[in-house]
Motif scaffolding. Sequence first.
Motif: not given
Length: 284
Positions: A48-51, A58-59, A273-275, A281-282
């Motif tokens: 969880f912390p890594t994610l 990623e914004g 991230v891609e999804f 979107p950021t």
Amino acid sequence: MKQVFRLELGKDNRIITGDILAPTKPQGKAPVILLLHGFKAFKSWGFFPTLAKRLAKEGYVVISFNFSMNGVEYDQADEEVTNLDKFGRNTFSREQEDIATVLKALRDGDLPYAELCDVTKVGLFGHSRGGANALIYTLDDPSINCAVVWNSVAEVLFWEEKTIQEIMEKGVAYIENVRTKQQLPVTKEVIEDIQANQDRFAFLNRFALDSRPVLAVVGTADKERIVEGAKRLDRIAPHSDLQLIISGDHTFGSSHPLITISPMLEEAIGYTVEFYQEHLPTIK
């Protein structure tokens, strides 16, 4: 940049503790993603912390919190279930209330980094039992833009049949936490809550009438009913995306504490991230 927060629900001595991460490089208001942990987990478990850090990079503004009845007390190190009474009475309905409480605080501007949050753009993420919570809440709240689930349980009554029978006959059954060797209770109250909300909690069927995008990432080496549940969601939901992690187990090779990021976990994060970048979107 991370800050902590604490919310009191005012009933059952329920307290939500959480972390909120600001985008690594803020550029105006950012979309918000809530991370929902699973059955025997907590906000800082394993990956969880890594994610959270990856999504912040990623914004996104990222919120990770302990469900108020997960048995991990707010003044503890967030790694052990110390309140077995709360854990045993932790219903899906209470977890849904917790999500609503965090989102209300977000929209009322009562969380840190409120000035950075675009509250019109909110995505949910859940792992295992947290996946079911993410999907149920998305279906109940039309303001949620999209959801991602990793190895989500396929149904809320996810315990073995013999365990459910023991709970109903004795009022409680105990399930071992393999990591800590604790015997964790599940009470009849939990099963009765599921029985009282059967239609609402039947999230797979309900997604047939929901047009919002949902991503299911599942390890092919997880339990068969979890893999089949992800495939069923992909067939039912009009705007679904299914990504299979070949040979991935329930945690994609992760444990607690997380020592290394496995290739399977990296793959799951990449799909996630891609999804979100496509559907939430950021600003770039």
